[in-house]
Design a protein around this motif. Sequence first.
Motif, mmCIF file in Angstrom:
data_model
loop_
_atom_site.group_PDB
_atom_site.id
_atom_site.type_symbol
_atom_site.label_atom_id
_atom_site.label_comp_id
_atom_site.label_asym_id
_atom_site.label_seq_id
_atom_site.Cartn_x
_atom_site.Cartn_y
_atom_site.Cartn_z
ATOM 1 N N PHE B 163 3.429 -7.944 -6.574
ATOM 2 C CA PHE B 163 2.484 -8.171 -5.474
ATOM 3 C C PHE B 163 2.394 -6.948 -4.582
ATOM 4 O O PHE B 163 3.378 -6.247 -4.393
ATOM 5 C CB PHE B 163 2.984 -9.328 -4.591
ATOM 6 N N ASP B 164 1.228 -6.733 -3.975
ATOM 7 C CA ASP B 164 1.169 -5.732 -2.920
ATOM 8 C C ASP B 164 1.689 -6.394 -1.630
ATOM 9 O O ASP B 164 1.810 -7.616 -1.556
ATOM 10 C CB ASP B 164 -0.249 -5.148 -2.768
ATOM 11 N N PRO B 165 2.043 -5.571 -0.604
ATOM 12 C CA PRO B 165 2.708 -6.136 0.578
ATOM 13 C C PRO B 165 1.903 -7.255 1.250
ATOM 14 O O PRO B 165 2.464 -8.257 1.686
ATOM 15 C CB PRO B 165 2.837 -4.926 1.514
ATOM 16 N N GLN B 166 0.574 -7.099 1.317
ATOM 17 C CA GLN B 166 -0.241 -8.119 1.964
ATOM 18 C C GLN B 166 -0.178 -9.437 1.165
ATOM 19 O O GLN B 166 0.019 -10.514 1.737
ATOM 20 C CB GLN B 166 -1.705 -7.636 2.058
ATOM 21 N N ALA B 167 -0.312 -9.333 -0.148
ATOM 22 C CA ALA B 167 -0.271 -10.527 -0.997
ATOM 23 C C ALA B 167 1.078 -11.213 -0.869
ATOM 24 O O ALA B 167 1.167 -12.444 -0.847
ATOM 25 C CB ALA B 167 -0.532 -10.141 -2.451
ATOM 26 N N ARG B 168 2.144 -10.404 -0.745
ATOM 27 C CA ARG B 168 3.476 -10.986 -0.615
ATOM 28 C C ARG B 168 3.591 -11.786 0.671
ATOM 29 O O ARG B 168 4.096 -12.892 0.691
ATOM 30 C CB ARG B 168 4.522 -9.876 -0.684
ATOM 31 N N ARG B 169 3.059 -11.218 1.751
ATOM 32 C CA ARG B 169 3.122 -11.936 3.032
ATOM 33 C C ARG B 169 2.299 -13.225 2.999
ATOM 34 O O ARG B 169 2.731 -14.255 3.500
ATOM 35 C CB ARG B 169 2.657 -11.041 4.174
#
Lengths: 274, 294
Positions: B163-169
Motif C-alpha cells: 500500500f502507499d501511505p495514504q491507502a494504508r491510513r
Amino acid sequence: MTALAPPRLPTILPLGLARGALELRRFFRSRETVVFTFALPTVLLVLLGSVFGDHAEAQGVTSSQVLAAGMIAAGIMSTTFVSLGTDIAGDRDDGTLKRLRGTPMPAAAYFIGKVVLVAVTTVAQIVVMLTVAVAMFDLSLPDTAGDWLTFAWVFALGVVGCSLLGIAISSLARTARSASAVTQLPYLALQFISGVFVNPITALPTGLVVTASFFPVKWMAQGFRSVFLPDSMAAYEPAGTWELDRVALVLGAWCVIGLVLCLTTFRWRRGQDG
Amino acid sequence: MTDAAISVRGLRKRYRGSRRPAVDGVDLDVARGEVVALLGPNGAGKTTTVEILEGHRDRDDGEVAVLGTDPADGGRTWRARIGVVTQSATDLLELTPAEAVRHFARYYPDPRDPDEVLELVGLADAPRAVVKLSGGQRRRLDVALGIVGRPELLFLDEPTTGFDPQARRDFWRLVRALAAEGTTILLTTHYLEEAEVLADRLTVITDGVVVAEGSPATLAGRQSRPALVGWLEDGRPRTEATATPSALVAALGQHFGGEVPGLSVRRPSLEDVYLELLSAAAPEPALATAGGAR
C-alpha cells in the motif's frame, strides 16, 4: 431472507445455481476464452472436413459427415475435460478455491456451478458444430425419436464422465499454466487413436484401437456415428455393429471412475502450498 | 471458554520434507472484541498459525478453539461466523466489486448490506472490473468479501502489503471502525507502525515460538527502557542510552556551554524493541559469536 431468528444457512441448490450464473458471467466476459473454446473443435471440423471433402465412403455418406459425427465427441471433450481441467487448476492458482474455503459456501455448490457452466458451454459448442456440419457437409440431423434418445444419453454420459475426469486431472497440474499442457495431451492423443480424425477406426493399427477402447472418446464417437449416419455404416466399426450396449457400459464406467478419482484426488490448495 | 475468541495451546506443525517445525508450541489467546497483531519475520510461522486457525490447514499437535470450535471440525455454521482475508488472491477479475460482494453475501445467513460494505471499504464508486483495480482497491475488496458475512472474528493476513501511505491510513481507519463495532481481529503484519496503531495486544513469533507478548506500549518492557540521547560531537553523531535522560542533557548542556548540537531524546520505538527481541531470540550462527557480548 426471512425475518425469522436465528437466521439459517442458505440452501445448497440455489447457491449452486448462483455460482453457475457467476461462472457463466465470468466465462462470457473473457472473450478470448469464449472464442478459442468454441473455435478449436469447430475450426478443426471445417478444415479437416474440407480436406476430406465429398469423398464418398459408402451409401452416399461422405468422409466429412463421418468426421463431423466423431468431432462432436471431441467437441464435448474440449468443453468438459479440457475446459474444466484448466479452469479448476486456475481456480486453485488464483486463490478462488482458498477464498471459497474461508466462507460457508458448501463444496457441492461450487461443483453445481461448474456443472451449469459446462452444460451451457457444451450445448452451445454442439449447436455451433452441428450448424456448421449441416450447412457445410450436408450432415442430416436424426429423424427418429430413437436416434435422438441415443444422442441424449451418449451426450449426457459423455459430458458427466469427461467433466469428472477434467476435475480429477486439474489436481495433476501443479499450476494453471501447466494445466493446459496436461489436458491437451490426452485430448489430442485420444482424438487421433479413437477414430475421430482417422476413419474408419479399423484403418488404425490394432494396438491403438485396443488402447482407445479403454477410453471414452472412441465410444462417444461411435455412439454419435450411430445417430448421424445410416445404419449400414455400422459395417465399418470394429465389431461390425454400433455396439450401443458397450458404449453405455464404457461411458457409464468412466462416470464411476471419474467420480472416484475426483473424490480421492481433489485438492483445495495448490501443490506447492505444502 | 465463551468469552475467548481464540484459544491455542501447544500448537505444532511441521511441513513434509522440512526439518524444522514451522510452528513449535505456540500458545495464543484472543479475547472477544480484542485486536491482536501477530508479528514476526518471514518464515516465523505467522501465516501457518493463522491458516490453522482459519481451518485451511491441519495441525500436528496442540489444542485449538476458535469461537469455541476446533477449526479442523469447523462446518458451515462456524465458517459463517469468521471472516478470512488471505494473502495475494488474484481471482474474480472479470467481475465488478459490487457483483463480487453481492454474490458473496449470498453465502451467509445474515449478511451485511452489500452496498453498505462497498461504501465502508470505499469501493462504492468503483464500477470497473476487478482486473482494473489498483493494488489498494483490490485489497479493500478482499476485506469487503471478508466482512460481508458480518463475522464475529476477522483474520487479516498482511492486509496492507504494497500500500502507499495514504491507502494504508485509509485502511487503518476501516479496521478501527470494524473493531469499534465489536469485531474481534487477528492481524498479521510486517509493519510495526501498523501494529502499534491498530492492536490492543501484540504477539511476536519467531522460529515457530512466541518470544514476547504485550501491549504496544509495554512490549518487552518498552515503557521502562532507557531513553536514547543523541547529539553531535566533533561533527560525529553520538548516542547514549540512559535511565536519566534529563540529567544527561543537563550535563551535555554544561559540556557544550549552551545549546547541544543535534540534540535528540527518544524512547525506544516499537521497532527497536522488536528487532532486539528477534536478535536475542534467534541469533544467526555467524552473528552469535560477533555479537556475543550483548
